[in-house]
Design an enzyme around this catalytic site. Structure first.
Site, PDB file in Angstrom:
ATOM      1  N   ASP A 110     -19.518 -46.479   4.126  1.00 63.87           N
ATOM      2  CA  ASP A 110     -19.940 -46.133   3.334  1.00 63.87           C
ATOM      3  C   ASP A 110     -21.778 -47.438   2.906  1.00 63.87           C
ATOM      4  OD1 ASP A 110     -17.429 -45.172   3.314  1.00 63.87           O
ATOM      5  OD2 ASP A 110     -16.749 -46.404   1.887  1.00 63.87           O
ATOM      6  N   ARG A 169     -22.547 -36.343   5.667  1.00 63.05           N
ATOM      7  CA  ARG A 169     -23.226 -36.959   5.479  1.00 63.05           C
ATOM      8  C   ARG A 169     -24.736 -37.279   6.258  1.00 63.05           C
ATOM      9  NH1 ARG A 169     -19.634 -41.788   2.735  1.00 63.05           N
ATOM     10  NH2 ARG A 169     -19.142 -40.353   0.776  1.00 63.05           N
ATOM     11  N   LYS A 204     -17.410 -37.294   6.475  1.00 66.36           N
ATOM     12  CA  LYS A 204     -16.844 -38.092   5.153  1.00 66.36           C
ATOM     13  C   LYS A 204     -17.328 -37.344   3.809  1.00 66.36           C
ATOM     14  CE  LYS A 204     -15.893 -42.087   6.465  1.00 66.36           C
ATOM     15  NZ  LYS A 204     -15.353 -43.338   6.877  1.00 66.36           N
ATOM     16  N   LYS A 216     -12.959 -49.765  -5.317  1.00 69.10           N
ATOM     17  CA  LYS A 216     -11.878 -48.533  -5.266  1.00 69.10           C
ATOM     18  C   LYS A 216     -11.214 -48.772  -3.831  1.00 69.10           C
ATOM     19  CE  LYS A 216     -14.225 -44.472  -3.557  1.00 69.10           C
ATOM     20  NZ  LYS A 216     -13.713 -43.958  -2.319  1.00 69.10           N
TER      21      LYS A 216
END
Ligand code: S3P
Length: 435
Positions: free
Chosen positions: A319, A352, A348, A27
């Site tokens: 991530d 999260r 995020k 990505k």
């Protein structure tokens, strides 16, 4: 194993996992190649472009800025470059959807174009902090209006001057946005990072023919350089692969192999963490496609055990923390995992920390929430109802953890996986041999 309703998926327990799986294109690299192809002289052909909604948002924004993009067979895009500072004023506000990378990187590009652009996105993006990119771009000469430093941003672009920027938080999006503005500015722009972050912007600039100097934590780009159209191939996304790595590391007897995945050293810090959690991990760089190393990743269940993340490790695995949390709840009872120094997780695609802790508690895990992290002590999982909070990485993390529960788990907001990994649930079914 999986029933999908409008926006929920049900995952049932899996006794086994294994096989070979290719993951969608990276990505982070996809956004950058599309944007630099748009600014290049001539045509670029990019293969392996991410099929996720985030990268589709980047293409839609670029088209609205006058860039002609043809999507050929799956994953191949052909971009007709308009040259540096060659984008056209859009007729309507740009929609970055759920994608912070689209918004922050494009802001750097738009700041150098002498027209006004409004760029916003969905409800999640509208909550995310943008002062970190507004401040340096304003110092370079752009005027950017935003309420409370959040999207939508109204960017009044202009001729930019170079700056030196030392961001307070480690962020590849901010570094990238400032470097892209710097490419179009008068003078040499420098970014001095507080900690190393993924270097895809630097590598992509080089892949398109620009000179970028890197010394320690400092990156410099001279303005006024031209870019040339290229043929580029994007490897698989290691941040998607990591969910399969967690599945293999946490399922007795499992072994999963992921070919042609990106192994850029600024993205692989998670691999030694998996080893500390007791997995056997083999990552072999087989080729270096346009500055981005790629190869095969193999992860095998071995001796799962307690592991931790130190605060200094967080930027390198930012991530991957949801997948590591999934692995942690799959460990044998009594083993533990903790992470501190991870407050960035709260800004995020969702908060999260809170959303992850709530979801893991809902399937029977023992979790304690901190302001800047959380701690898990493993115990048998029951399954239950969880909410992915519209966050792709949480939907995938809950699905992986749910395979080790004794009962089924229903994940609300499961369709959010399409942000980065549209075929995720089909692959989960295949790799666990579920009906
Ligand atoms: C990204 C950088 C990281 C990461 C995000 C993608 C990028 O964000 O979390 O998923 O492509 O530059 P930050 O720059 O906010 O740390």
């Amino acid at each position: 194993m999986l029933r999908a309703s409008a926006d929920a998926a049900t995952v049932t327990p899996a006794a086994r996992a294994g096989g070979r799986v290719r993951v969608p294109g990276d990505k982070s690299i996809s956004h950058r190649y599309a944007m630099l192809a748009a600014l290049a002289d001539g045509e670029s052909i990019v293969t392996g472009y991410s099929p996720g909604a985030d990268c589709a948002a980047t293409l839609a924004c670029l088209r609205a800025l006058g860039v002609s993009i043809r999507v050929m067979e799956a994953g191949t895009i052909v971009v007709a470059g308009r040259g540096v500072r060659g984008l056209a004023a859009p007729r309507a506000p740009l929609d970055a959807a759920n994608s912070g990378t689209t918004l922050r990187l494009l802001s750097g590009i738009l700041a150098a174009h002498s027209f006004t652009t409004t760029i916003g996105g969905d409800a999640s993006l509208a909550r995310r902090p943008m002062r970190r990119i507004i401040e340096p771009l304003t110092r370079m000469g752009a005027r950017i209006d935003a309420v409370d430093g959040r999207p939508p941003l109204v960017i009044h672009g202009t001729s930019l001057r170079a700056i030196s920027h030392a961001p307070e938080v480690p962020s590849a999006q901010v570094k990238g946005g400032v470097l892209l503005a710097g490419l179009q500015a008068d003078g040499t722009t420098r970014v001095v990072e507080p900690a190393p972050t993924r270097d895809h912007t630097e590598r992509a600039l080089r892949a398109f023919g620009a000179r970028v100097e890197c010394r320690g934590l400092e990156v410099a780009v001279a303005g006024g350089q031209r870019l040339s159209g290229r043929r580029l191939e994007i490897p698989g996304d290691i941040s998607g692969a990591i969910f399969w790595a967690a599945l293999a590391a946490g399922t007795p007897g499992a072994e999963i192999e992921i070919p042609f995945v990106g192994l850029n050293p600024t993205r692989t810090a998670v691999l030694p963490v998996l080893r500390r959690a007791g997995a056997t991990v083999d990552a072999r760089v087989e080729r270096d496609t346009h500055e981005e190393p790629a190869g095969t990743l193999r992860v095998e269940f071995k001796e799962p055990r307690s592991f931790n993340l130190e605060p200094h490790e967080v930027p390198g695995v930012i991530d991957e923390i949801p997948a590591l949390a999934a692995l942690a709840v799959m460990l044998p009872a009594g083993e533990s995992f903790s992470v501190r120094g991870a407050a960035e997780l709260r800004v995020k695609e969702s908060d999260r920390i809170t959303a992850l802790v709530r979801g893991l508690l809902a399937i029977g895990a023992q979790v304690e929430e901190y302001e800047d992290g959380f701690a898990i002590e493993s115990r048998p999982l029951t399954g239950g109802h969880v909410d992915a909070a519209g966050d792709h990485r949480l939907a995938m993390a809950f699905a992986i953890a749910a395979t080790r529960a004794t009962g089924p788990t229903t994940i609300a907001g499961a369709s959010s996986v399409a942000v980065s990994y549209p075929g995720f649930f089909e692959e989960l079914r295949r790799l666990t041999g579920a009906k």
